[in-house]
Design a protein around this motif. Structure first.
Motif, PDB file in Angstrom:
ATOM      1  N   HIS A  45      43.578  36.297  43.502  1.00  0.00           N
ATOM      2  CA  HIS A  45      43.037  35.575  42.274  1.00  0.00           C
ATOM      3  C   HIS A  45      42.368  36.562  41.152  1.00  0.00           C
ATOM      4  O   HIS A  45      41.683  37.588  41.735  1.00  0.00           O
ATOM      5  CB  HIS A  45      42.035  34.694  42.856  1.00  0.00           C
ATOM      6  CG  HIS A  45      41.885  33.590  41.816  1.00  0.00           C
ATOM      7  ND1 HIS A  45      40.832  33.637  40.814  1.00  0.00           N
ATOM      8  CD2 HIS A  45      42.390  32.122  41.312  1.00  0.00           C
ATOM      9  CE1 HIS A  45      40.677  32.402  40.014  1.00  0.00           C
ATOM     10  NE2 HIS A  45      41.715  31.555  40.429  1.00  0.00           N
ATOM     11  N   SER A  46      42.365  35.939  40.052  1.00  0.00           N
ATOM     12  CA  SER A  46      41.862  37.030  38.890  1.00  0.00           C
ATOM     13  C   SER A  46      40.260  36.969  39.085  1.00  0.00           C
ATOM     14  O   SER A  46      39.681  37.788  38.241  1.00  0.00           O
ATOM     15  CB  SER A  46      42.155  36.388  37.444  1.00  0.00           C
ATOM     16  OG  SER A  46      41.966  35.069  37.734  1.00  0.00           O
ATOM     17  N   SER A  47      39.680  35.939  39.788  1.00  0.00           N
ATOM     18  CA  SER A  47      38.253  36.286  39.751  1.00  0.00           C
ATOM     19  C   SER A  47      37.806  37.488  40.596  1.00  0.00           C
ATOM     20  O   SER A  47      36.546  37.860  40.356  1.00  0.00           O
ATOM     21  CB  SER A  47      37.803  35.178  40.835  1.00  0.00           C
ATOM     22  OG  SER A  47      38.345  35.195  41.851  1.00  0.00           O
ATOM     23  N   VAL A  48      38.800  38.336  41.328  1.00  0.00           N
ATOM     24  CA  VAL A  48      38.413  39.489  41.947  1.00  0.00           C
ATOM     25  C   VAL A  48      38.082  40.355  40.783  1.00  0.00           C
ATOM     26  O   VAL A  48      37.189  41.214  40.757  1.00  0.00           O
ATOM     27  CB  VAL A  48      39.334  39.809  42.851  1.00  0.00           C
ATOM     28  CG1 VAL A  48      39.153  41.338  43.482  1.00  0.00           C
ATOM     29  CG2 VAL A  48      39.789  38.949  44.057  1.00  0.00           C
ATOM     30  N   GLU A  49      39.214  40.371  39.759  1.00  0.00           N
ATOM     31  CA  GLU A  49      38.907  41.346  38.725  1.00  0.00           C
ATOM     32  C   GLU A  49      37.715  41.163  37.932  1.00  0.00           C
ATOM     33  O   GLU A  49      37.162  42.085  37.252  1.00  0.00           O
ATOM     34  CB  GLU A  49      40.182  41.164  37.758  1.00  0.00           C
ATOM     35  CG  GLU A  49      41.565  41.633  38.612  1.00  0.00           C
ATOM     36  CD  GLU A  49      42.701  41.139  37.738  1.00  0.00           C
ATOM     37  OE1 GLU A  49      43.644  42.338  37.352  1.00  0.00           O
ATOM     38  OE2 GLU A  49      43.200  40.114  37.911  1.00  0.00           O
ATOM     39  N   LYS A  50      37.425  39.787  37.875  1.00  0.00           N
ATOM     40  CA  LYS A  50      36.210  39.425  36.750  1.00  0.00           C
ATOM     41  C   LYS A  50      34.996  40.046  37.649  1.00  0.00           C
ATOM     42  O   LYS A  50      33.989  40.671  36.773  1.00  0.00           O
ATOM     43  CB  LYS A  50      36.274  37.964  36.492  1.00  0.00           C
ATOM     44  CG  LYS A  50      37.208  37.465  35.623  1.00  0.00           C
ATOM     45  CD  LYS A  50      36.727  36.173  35.019  1.00  0.00           C
ATOM     46  CE  LYS A  50      37.690  35.979  33.910  1.00  0.00           C
ATOM     47  NZ  LYS A  50      37.199  34.744  33.162  1.00  0.00           N
ATOM     48  N   ALA A  51      35.035  39.832  38.922  1.00  0.00           N
ATOM     49  CA  ALA A  51      33.774  40.307  39.730  1.00  0.00           C
ATOM     50  C   ALA A  51      33.663  41.871  39.481  1.00  0.00           C
ATOM     51  O   ALA A  51      32.692  42.386  39.392  1.00  0.00           O
ATOM     52  CB  ALA A  51      33.929  39.986  41.086  1.00  0.00           C
ATOM     53  N   MET A  52      34.750  42.583  39.417  1.00  0.00           N
ATOM     54  CA  MET A  52      34.871  44.015  39.448  1.00  0.00           C
ATOM     55  C   MET A  52      34.164  44.315  37.863  1.00  0.00           C
ATOM     56  O   MET A  52      33.288  45.433  37.913  1.00  0.00           O
ATOM     57  CB  MET A  52      36.121  44.688  39.426  1.00  0.00           C
ATOM     58  CG  MET A  52      36.742  44.363  40.820  1.00  0.00           C
ATOM     59  SD  MET A  52      36.073  45.520  41.985  1.00  0.00           S
ATOM     60  CE  MET A  52      36.405  47.016  41.746  1.00  0.00           C
ATOM     61  N   ILE A  53      34.416  43.716  37.036  1.00  0.00           N
ATOM     62  CA  ILE A  53      33.982  43.768  35.680  1.00  0.00           C
ATOM     63  C   ILE A  53      32.740  43.476  35.700  1.00  0.00           C
ATOM     64  O   ILE A  53      31.525  44.323  35.247  1.00  0.00           O
ATOM     65  CB  ILE A  53      34.730  42.863  34.713  1.00  0.00           C
ATOM     66  CG1 ILE A  53      35.921  43.355  34.267  1.00  0.00           C
ATOM     67  CG2 ILE A  53      33.795  43.034  33.470  1.00  0.00           C
ATOM     68  CD1 ILE A  53      36.997  42.379  33.586  1.00  0.00           C
ATOM     69  N   ALA A  54      32.043  42.560  36.366  1.00  0.00           N
ATOM     70  CA  ALA A  54      30.451  42.112  36.269  1.00  0.00           C
ATOM     71  C   ALA A  54      29.729  43.028  37.141  1.00  0.00           C
ATOM     72  O   ALA A  54      28.632  43.424  36.805  1.00  0.00           O
ATOM     73  CB  ALA A  54      30.536  40.566  36.702  1.00  0.00           C
ATOM     74  N   LEU A  55      30.401  43.455  38.161  1.00  0.00           N
ATOM     75  CA  LEU A  55      29.504  44.645  38.994  1.00  0.00           C
ATOM     76  C   LEU A  55      29.519  46.080  38.472  1.00  0.00           C
ATOM     77  O   LEU A  55      28.960  46.810  38.944  1.00  0.00           O
ATOM     78  CB  LEU A  55      30.082  44.433  40.430  1.00  0.00           C
ATOM     79  CG  LEU A  55      29.766  42.983  41.140  1.00  0.00           C
ATOM     80  CD1 LEU A  55      30.642  43.144  42.400  1.00  0.00           C
ATOM     81  CD2 LEU A  55      28.306  42.960  41.270  1.00  0.00           C
ATOM     82  N   GLY A  56      30.272  46.277  37.414  1.00  0.00           N
ATOM     83  CA  GLY A  56      30.350  47.652  36.839  1.00  0.00           C
ATOM     84  C   GLY A  56      31.395  48.562  37.704  1.00  0.00           C
ATOM     85  O   GLY A  56      31.205  49.779  37.411  1.00  0.00           O
ATOM     86  N   LEU A  57      31.983  47.806  38.354  1.00  0.00           N
ATOM     87  CA  LEU A  57      33.122  48.981  39.436  1.00  0.00           C
ATOM     88  C   LEU A  57      34.241  49.012  38.386  1.00  0.00           C
ATOM     89  O   LEU A  57      35.190  49.959  38.563  1.00  0.00           O
ATOM     90  CB  LEU A  57      33.285  48.011  40.547  1.00  0.00           C
ATOM     91  CG  LEU A  57      32.378  47.823  41.385  1.00  0.00           C
ATOM     92  CD1 LEU A  57      32.581  47.032  42.740  1.00  0.00           C
ATOM     93  CD2 LEU A  57      31.769  49.141  41.849  1.00  0.00           C
ATOM     94  N   GLY A  58      34.540  48.173  37.309  1.00  0.00           N
ATOM     95  CA  GLY A  58      35.505  48.259  36.531  1.00  0.00           C
ATOM     96  C   GLY A  58      36.731  47.846  37.012  1.00  0.00           C
ATOM     97  O   GLY A  58      37.118  47.923  38.423  1.00  0.00           O
TER      98      GLY A  58
END
Length: 506
Positions: A195-208
């Motif tokens: 799910h795209s929520s994984v990508e959004k979490a990566m953005i929010a956590l600064g992991l990119g």
């Protein structure tokens, strides 16, 4: 004769008069009951055009009080036409959200109490009801003890990946990541179908987004474990720091179920945090014969299940289970002086990034009690039966093509007439069929793409959906197919079909 509004508004301050509240409350409950019983009369997909609702509303807020009669009239006149009816039996797109009767009543009680579940003392019942209710759910799903559970408004992936990062002992909570050359870039792994929520979490956590490695899938759209291990070893050789794996139980497009037992063994070998996203499919384990969907999940560090997707609980009810609550608490616990207390009880705010919660367990508790485990299981099993029936119709129709296994209650297929193999033409044909069905107003289905192919996707998960509704959407698809294939063959010689992507349907 004075209206009730005039009598109530004779006061210059204070809330709505209790008698007025009772009067309008009865009106609204009566309307809700009628709405739910007559919901098939509404077009499932809103027929509004962009901006029409904004234009129908005043540009400024009211200065003087307005009568509830006027407000409720505008609800029906302005807002209701702009509603896509997720509660409709004909809503079969995405993953349906059902506000069942007990869930709606619980929302009313929750709004009336209007408390916040932060500390135990800010409402002891909110905390303890959540603990009990989620342990009931754990037992229903066949998950072992001990598991710590708490509720989130929606996906808890941000919480899970933040805890995974904290588990690496890199002191990121205190020192952050920026400017620290001794901290290698962190890597998270998930399948191409995650799910795209994984990508959004990566953005929010600064992991990119570059920190997320998407792993190829097998023929059934499940994460390829060998490819996962290869990616981990390649990253280690290049200086990345593997952090976590996100496995999916019930992917969004095809409801595929990743091989969690093998992924869990790999995570243990490489000391990686394993999060399982079972948002849609996890509740299927309530059906005894479907416990297999959560095989291996007892080894996960964290697990998400969303009762608001397929457990008939209104939106805003996502469960995070974890075997490592101490890590989650170390990640988020931060109690300012004005919230410190000596209560010897858990404060659920210590396990979450977001402070304001009402009583999220109340509606799940009422749904579980009202239907019981057997009632919930029977409804889920019926949805799976309807999906198998629909898949049989697809398989027995010559110019229909099913493109994914039917694991639970979602069917992925497309119209593929003989002699038409161009992917763009097939995409336009199927898109037009979907739009024609949706424009009629009786049903709503959505689409996706798998391996570059545009698919129609029917998700059966609403508590009000019956075999009559499934037959209805199938007949609507057949009729739309016939109309659009005729148009295609008529216009094909002039190549008009491919050029006129958007056309007003008759």
């Amino acid at each position: 004769m004075q209206s009730l509004f005039d009598q109530v508004c004779s006061e210059t301050s204070g809330d709505m008069d209790p008698e007025a509240f009772r009067h309008y409350g009865h009106l609204i409950v009566d309307w809700i009951a009628g709405y739910l019983s007559d919901i098939r009369s509404y077009p499932v997909l809103s027929q509004s055009t962009p901006g029409s609702i904004c234009q129908a509303l005043p540009r400024q807020a009211p200065v003087q009080p307005e009568a509830m009669e006027t407000i409720l009239a505008d609800f029906g006149r302005v807002l209701l036409p702009g509603i896509t009816h997720w509660n409709s039996a004909g809503f079969m797109g995405y993953f349906g959200l059902t506000g069942s009767g007990p869930s709606i009543l619980a929302e009313m009680l929750d709004a009336s109490l209007n408390v916040t579940r932060m500390l135990w003392r800010t409402s002891p019942a909110a905390t303890e009801l959540e603990q009990v209710t989620l342990d009931w759910l754990r037992q229903m799903l066949g998950l072992p003890e001990p598991l710590f559970g708490m509720l989130h408004h929606n996906s808890a992936i941000l919480t899970a990946l933040a805890a995974a990062r904290e588990a690496l002992n890199l002191q990121i909570r205190q020192r952050g990541m920026a400017g620290r050359r001794e901290v290698a870039r962190l890597r998270v792994y998930a399948s191409q179908e995650a799910h795209s929520s994984v990508e959004k979490a990566m953005i929010a956590l600064g992991l990119g987004l570059e920190g997320l490695c998407k792993i190829k899938t097998d023929q059934e759209f499940r994460l390829d474990v060998e490819a996962l291990e290869e990616a981990i070893n390649e990253d280690l050789a290049r200086g990345w720091r593997p952090c976590a794996v996100v496995a999916t139980v019930g992917t969004t497009s095809t409801t595929s179920i990743d091989p969690v037992p093998q992924i869990a063994a790999l995570c243990q070998r490489y000391k990686l945090w394993l999060h399982v996203d079972a948002a849609y499919a996890g509740v299927a384990a309530i059906v005894p014969s479907k416990r297999w969907v959560l095989a291996g999940c007892e080894q996960a560090d964290s697990l998400t299940v969303n009762p608001h997707k397929w457990l008939f609980t209104s939106f805003g009810c996502s469960v995070l289970f974890t075997r490592r609550p101490e890590i989650v608490k170390e990640t988020f616990s931060l109690t300012p002086a004005y919230l410190q207390n000596a209560d010897r009880a858990p404060d659920l705010m210590d396990y979450d990034l977001f402070l304001p919660h009402r009583i999220p367990a109340l509606k799940l508790w009422m749904v579980m009690r009202y239907f019981g485990q057997e009632g919930l299981a029977a409804r889920i099993e019926e949805h799976c039966r309807l999906a198998r029936l629909l898949a049989l119709w697809v398989d027995n129709t010559p110019d229909m093509e099913r493109l994914a296994p039917v694991n639970l209650s979602v069917v992925c297929f497309r119209i593929h007439p003989p002699g038409i193999d161009d992917e763009l033409t097939l995409e336009l044909l199927n898109e037009r069929v979907m739009n024609r069905v949706n424009a009629a107003g009786h049903f709503f289905l959505s689409h996706s793409k798998i391996r570059g192919k545009f698919i129609l996707r029917i998700a059966i998960g609403n508590i009000r959906t019956t075999e009559r509704d499934v037959r209805g959407i199938w007949e609507a698809i057949l009729a739309a197919r016939q109309a659009e294939v005729c148009l295609l063959r008529t216009n094909r010689a002039g190549n008009q079909f491919g050029i006129k992507r958007k056309i007003n349907l008759p």
